[in-house]
Design a protein around this motif. Structure first.
Motif, PDB file in Angstrom:
ATOM      1  N   ALA A 146      16.670  65.553 -49.023  1.00  0.00           N
ATOM      2  CA  ALA A 146      16.063  64.220 -48.751  1.00  0.00           C
ATOM      3  C   ALA A 146      16.535  63.023 -49.476  1.00  0.00           C
ATOM      4  N   ALA A 147      16.884  63.525 -50.823  1.00  0.00           N
ATOM      5  CA  ALA A 147      17.226  62.497 -51.802  1.00  0.00           C
ATOM      6  C   ALA A 147      18.775  61.948 -51.508  1.00  0.00           C
ATOM      7  N   ARG A 148      19.452  62.917 -50.950  1.00  0.00           N
ATOM      8  CA  ARG A 148      20.706  62.646 -50.434  1.00  0.00           C
ATOM      9  C   ARG A 148      20.681  61.507 -49.246  1.00  0.00           C
ATOM     10  N   ARG A 149      20.056  61.929 -48.287  1.00  0.00           N
ATOM     11  CA  ARG A 149      19.486  60.971 -46.946  1.00  0.00           C
ATOM     12  C   ARG A 149      18.978  59.696 -47.430  1.00  0.00           C
ATOM     13  N   LEU A 150      18.216  59.574 -48.568  1.00  0.00           N
ATOM     14  CA  LEU A 150      17.476  58.637 -49.029  1.00  0.00           C
ATOM     15  C   LEU A 150      18.861  57.420 -49.585  1.00  0.00           C
ATOM     16  N   GLU A 151      19.443  58.041 -50.379  1.00  0.00           N
ATOM     17  CA  GLU A 151      20.442  57.250 -51.048  1.00  0.00           C
ATOM     18  C   GLU A 151      21.518  56.968 -49.899  1.00  0.00           C
ATOM     19  N   GLU A 152      22.086  57.589 -48.996  1.00  0.00           N
ATOM     20  CA  GLU A 152      22.741  57.156 -47.748  1.00  0.00           C
ATOM     21  C   GLU A 152      21.953  56.024 -47.256  1.00  0.00           C
TER      22      GLU A 152
END
Length: 593
Positions: free
Chosen positions: A353-359
């Motif tokens: 979720a953090a990765r997708r949020l960053e993207e």
């Protein structure tokens, strides 16, 4: 005769150190004098000593109070357990420590039909109080539309077309005026001019006081001089003309804390008592244990001094020591976090979720990330530091608390606290939900993405955190109905057929802006209004990708749609795991399958 004009003039214009009639009363007398059965009581966040005194004076009676309390804290739920309220007007009934979850007291009251519930969101309830304070019949709102809440509050909510011709519809909430407002604050002079604190979680504290029909009963940490009030007049939020009484009540917010002293050295902050709150939560699991808890900590303590004596000087000193920015460094649990590269499904969910949020932040240029408590908070923390390493400036909003522009720090507790002193004291601004949700997120210049969780989500992205059956209450809307007004929403929900449902039982808020759903099994993206599985997590216990996808299908109540380009998500790196575990060292939020 005036012998000397200069002396006459100086006498006329002299400012007294103390002035006006004193409104200082012992707390018990203040309650006896101003609180009567049948009243609508506005109870502010952290007015815990006041609630204890209410329990003492009305115990084993039927005062039939209506409570207006935007957050049902532990003390307010004790009040409800004692049968002293007939109705609650609120937005959130969750327990927070050690992890967020439903209140057993509230669930029993809902199931047994012993309490009437009126549900609002974190923003819309203060807006009702604002209308009451302005002596207006209603206030516009951007929240609630399309939710199940509006079906239950039709006497206090409606929609109308913009009378100025924009072609849009706007929600209207009916004014709300308590009979009496009960608040706890930092300080007041004897005349009742109050310095509140930015810990006032929602802003409804002050609006509730200003909307009250019959004034304010206040407890304060300090009674100060009129001159002190003049010196800090910019910090006064409630004028003495609105106040009935002031009672000196040190640690009147306990077991909650007051973390920032507004830069006033005379005010000594103290942290939330996480251990105390967790022990009380354990006691609340059944009526008998909670009865014993209330007897020990309320009924057997005739006043606040007795209560503080029972807490003990050592415990109080520890709470004050914990209310500093670097107190996390004294947490020995941080030295024992796992350095293993193995991980569980819940850790995977937060990191992905953090990765997708960053993207999404980078691709859309969002300037803020909004989240609540729990795993959504952890995902926001991780994304913040990844973006910071890339040189991208993004600010964090802890929406319901009004905390803005902070740099997350590990907790000073064994629990992964979402807004404790080490983090809160890094804020660049401490505001309230009226600003946070109404302006900075849903307003003209709002440019944020929200990260939310829920008890249930359907294939359209609609969220439910309120009711899962006619007899089962969860926690209420909280800020979710307000946070969905952000530019975009990313949702995190651990996967099961009971949580990913064909249609939610109750629509706490509509999912028009929920574009991504991250579970502990995979990632869903919305296409043509419905979620499609785009990525799956590998599972060492499964032999193939087909088995992993089949497991997702078995734990999804709707007919699973799968992308033609479905991909396996790369596993977490050790660096990602270490950062996550620093924020949740004992896995309270991240204990997975």
């Amino acid at each position: 005769m005036i012998s000397k004009f200069g002396d006459f003039r100086d006498d006329i214009f002299e400012l007294k150190e103390y002035e006006g009639s004193s409104k200082v009363l012992e707390l018990g007398e203040a309650i006896r004098r101003y609180v009567k059965p049948g009243m609508k009581l506005h109870i502010s966040d952290r007015a815990n000593a006041l609630v204890s005194e209410l329990i003492r004076q009305f115990y084993e009676s039927k005062p039939n109070f209506t409570l207006i309390s935007i957050l049902v804290t532990e003390q307010v739920s004790n009040f409800i357990h004692c049968g002293l309220a007939k109705k609650i007007i609120t937005s959130s009934c969750s327990e927070i420590y050690p992890t967020p979850g439903p209140s057993k007291v509230i669930q029993r009251a809902f199931s047994d039909k012993t309490l009437e519930f009126e549900n609002w969101s974190l923003l819309s309830l203060p807006q009702r109080l604002m209308a009451g304070a302005f002596n207006l019949p209603f206030m516009p709102t951007n929240s609630l539309s399309g939710s199940s809440l509006v079906q239950e509050i039709q006497d206090s909510f409606c929609e109308m077309s913009d009378p100025f011709g924009s072609g849009t519809k706007v929600g209207l909430v009916k004014a709300l005026n308590p009979d009496i407002s009960l608040i706890h604050a930092w300080a007041a002079d004897p005349q009742g001019n109050i310095i509140a604190a930015p810990y006032m979680l929602t802003g409804e504290d002050v609006w509730g006081a200003k909307a009250s029909n019959h004034g304010v009963v206040a407890t304060v940490e300090h009674i100060v001089s009129s001159q002190f009030i003049r010196d800090h007049s910019a910090l006064v939020t409630i004028p003495g003309c609105m106040v009935n009484s002031v009672s000196l009540t040190p640690l009147g917010a306990h077991p909650q804390g007051i973390v920032t002293n507004l830069g006033i050295s005379e005010f000594e902050p103290y942290a939330d008592d996480y251990e105390f709150i967790s022990q009380r939560r354990q006691a609340s699991r059944n009526d008998k244990d909670l009865d014993a808890w209330i007897k020990n900590w309320v009924l057997d303590c005739p006043n606040q001094n007795d209560y503080l004596s029972k807490l003990g000087d050592e415990r109080i000193a520890s709470l004050k020591k914990g209310a500093v920015i670097d107190s996390w460094r004294d947490n020995p649990v941080l030295d024992a976090i796992s350095h293993s590269s193995s991980y569980n499904s819940r850790e995977m969910m937060v990191i992905v979720a953090a990765r997708r949020l960053e993207e999404l932040v980078l691709s859309n240029g969002y300037k803020g990330i909004v989240f609540g408590i729990g795993t959504s908070c952890l995902a926001g923390y991780l994304a913040y530091y990844e973006l910071k390493q890339k040189g991208y400036d993004v600010e964090l909003w802890l929406g319901g608390a009004g905390y803005y522009g902070f740099s997350p720090r590990p907790s000073n507790s064994v629990y992964p606290i979402y807004g404790d002193p080490p983090t809160m004291l890094t804020c660049k601004m401490i505001s309230d939900v009226v600003n946070t949700y109404g302006i900075f997120i849903g307003g003209k210049q709002g440019n944020c993405i929200s990260v939310l969780s829920a008890a249930q989500v359907d294939k359209y992205g609609n969220l439910n955190s309120t009711k899962t059956s006619p007899d089962s209450y969860v926690v209420g809307s909280g800020g979710s109905n307000d946070a969905v007004n952000a530019k975009e929403v990313l949702l995190m929900v651990p996967q099961s057929g009971h949580r990913l449902v064909e249609n939610v039982y109750y629509t706490t808020c509509i999912g028009n802006k929920v574009n991504f759903l991250v579970t502990d099994m995979g990632i869903f993206q919305k296409f043509d209004g419905e979620f499609v599985l785009t990525d799956y997590f590998a599972d060492s216990a499964l032999a193939s990708s087909e088995e992993a996808i089949d497991q997702i299908r078995q734990n999804c109540d709707w007919e699973l749609k799968i992308s033609s380009e479905i991909a396996e998500v790369p596993p977490p790196t050790l660096e990602e795991l270490l950062l996550l575990r620093t924020f949740d060292p004992q896995g309270y939020f991240t204990r997975g399958r």
